[in-house]
Design a protein around this motif. Structure first.
Motif, mmCIF file in Angstrom:
data_model
loop_
_atom_site.group_PDB
_atom_site.id
_atom_site.type_symbol
_atom_site.label_atom_id
_atom_site.label_comp_id
_atom_site.label_asym_id
_atom_site.label_seq_id
_atom_site.Cartn_x
_atom_site.Cartn_y
_atom_site.Cartn_z
ATOM 1 N N SER A 5 1.005 -1.374 0.112
ATOM 2 C CA SER A 5 -0.216 0.027 0.153
ATOM 3 C C SER A 5 0.806 1.259 -0.069
ATOM 4 C CB SER A 5 -0.986 0.025 1.201
ATOM 5 O OG SER A 5 -1.851 -0.966 1.293
ATOM 6 N N ASP A 38 0.345 4.852 1.765
ATOM 7 C CA ASP A 38 -0.967 5.430 1.604
ATOM 8 C C ASP A 38 -2.102 4.800 2.360
ATOM 9 O OD1 ASP A 38 -3.518 6.116 0.252
ATOM 10 O OD2 ASP A 38 -2.532 6.562 -1.482
ATOM 11 N N TYR A 40 -5.331 5.092 2.643
ATOM 12 C CA TYR A 40 -6.560 4.863 1.796
ATOM 13 C C TYR A 40 -6.269 3.450 0.985
ATOM 14 C CZ TYR A 40 -10.682 5.229 -0.834
ATOM 15 O OH TYR A 40 -11.883 5.095 -1.311
ATOM 16 N N GLN A 41 -5.165 3.594 0.526
ATOM 17 C CA GLN A 41 -5.043 2.079 -0.259
ATOM 18 C C GLN A 41 -4.961 0.964 0.765
ATOM 19 O OE1 GLN A 41 -2.067 1.829 -3.556
ATOM 20 N NE2 GLN A 41 -1.808 3.879 -3.387
ATOM 21 N N LEU A 43 -6.648 0.623 3.767
ATOM 22 C CA LEU A 43 -7.931 0.369 4.048
ATOM 23 C C LEU A 43 -8.693 -0.234 2.958
ATOM 24 C CD1 LEU A 43 -8.850 3.704 6.171
ATOM 25 C CD2 LEU A 43 -8.244 1.349 6.969
ATOM 26 N N MET A 44 -8.459 0.207 1.861
ATOM 27 C CA MET A 44 -9.089 -0.444 0.539
ATOM 28 C C MET A 44 -8.820 -1.871 0.413
ATOM 29 S SD MET A 44 -11.499 1.590 -0.595
ATOM 30 C CE MET A 44 -11.514 1.793 1.263
ATOM 31 N N CYS A 51 -7.669 -0.608 -5.809
ATOM 32 C CA CYS A 51 -7.528 0.986 -5.951
ATOM 33 C C CYS A 51 -6.851 1.082 -7.557
ATOM 34 C CB CYS A 51 -6.270 1.669 -5.214
ATOM 35 S SG CYS A 51 -7.120 1.374 -3.503
ATOM 36 N N LYS A 53 -5.223 4.346 -9.621
ATOM 37 C CA LYS A 53 -4.606 5.572 -9.456
ATOM 38 C C LYS A 53 -4.748 6.447 -10.809
ATOM 39 C CE LYS A 53 -1.402 3.776 -6.211
ATOM 40 N NZ LYS A 53 0.086 3.628 -5.756
ATOM 41 N N VAL A 112 -11.022 10.705 -3.683
ATOM 42 C CA VAL A 112 -11.298 9.328 -3.904
ATOM 43 C C VAL A 112 -12.701 8.984 -3.953
ATOM 44 C CG1 VAL A 112 -9.293 8.682 -2.586
ATOM 45 C CG2 VAL A 112 -11.644 9.116 -1.317
ATOM 46 N N HIS A 114 -15.657 5.750 -5.279
ATOM 47 C CA HIS A 114 -16.216 4.102 -5.670
ATOM 48 C C HIS A 114 -16.674 4.175 -7.186
ATOM 49 C CE1 HIS A 114 -15.036 3.348 -1.393
ATOM 50 N NE2 HIS A 114 -14.901 2.140 -2.064
ATOM 51 N N ALA A 142 -12.044 1.515 -5.918
ATOM 52 C CA ALA A 142 -11.806 2.711 -5.464
ATOM 53 C C ALA A 142 -10.872 3.451 -6.480
ATOM 54 C CB ALA A 142 -10.991 2.661 -4.050
ATOM 55 N N ILE A 144 -8.454 6.758 -7.002
ATOM 56 C CA ILE A 144 -7.794 7.622 -6.320
ATOM 57 C C ILE A 144 -7.148 8.875 -7.213
ATOM 58 C CG2 ILE A 144 -5.688 8.163 -4.795
ATOM 59 C CD1 ILE A 144 -6.078 5.142 -3.921
#
Length: 156
Positions: A5, A38, A40-41, A43-44, A51, A53, A112, A114, A142, A144
């Motif tokens: 991540s 990252d 957020y990555q 958590l995803m 994710c 990008k 971010v 979905h 997700a 980003i």
């Protein structure tokens, strides 16, 4: 999951930075770890959501092969779903769509959101109990969207 991540950091060490003195950024390549974490990555990944990008301000074509397999270009794509709220968050004037097996998307704001991609494998329409067809595939991603802010393209 934590180690996968991260965003690359070494490619951002170009040229020099002047701030109370001159720092040669290139001498730090390979000495700053595996990258920038990252959150957020991460958590995803825990959630199981891949994710994608993208850079803000330009039309991007994102290959989905690693998420749909080697035959991603041969799937029949039924559409891409994104909420109006998420489109507004990312500054999207046009909904993303599939083009030659790639996701075509343009974000003008960092953030971010979905999106869900729907496809059919093994046919050009989903099969039912009475109609021959393929298998429906649905995958949520997700997105980003980030811009580069520093003169060297990113960090520092």
């Amino acid at each position: 999951m934590l180690l996968t991540s991260v965003n690359d950091i070494d490619s951002r060490f170009e040229g020099s930075k002047t701030s109370g003195g001159t720092i040669n950024l290139e001498k730090y390549r390979g000495k700053m770890g595996t990258g920038l974490t990252d959150a957020y990555q991460l958590l995803m990944q825990i959630e199981g959501t891949p994710c994608l990008k993208v850079k803000t301000g330009k039309l991007e074509l994102v290959t989905l092969t690693k998420h749909f397999g080697g035959s991603a270009k041969d799937l029949t794509y039924m559409g891409v779903e994104i909420s109006a709220e998420d489109m507004q968050k990312l500054g999207m004037a046009v909904e993303p769509k599939m083009y030659n097996g790639q996701l075509m998307i343009k974000c003008t704001k960092p953030g971010v959101a979905h999106i869900t991609v729907k496809a059919v494998g093994g046919g050009n329409r989903p099969g039912t109990g009475s109609v021959m067809g393929g298998i429906e595939i649905t995958k949520t991603f997700a997105v980003i969207a980030r811009e580069t802010g520093a003169e060297n393209g990113g960090w520092l």
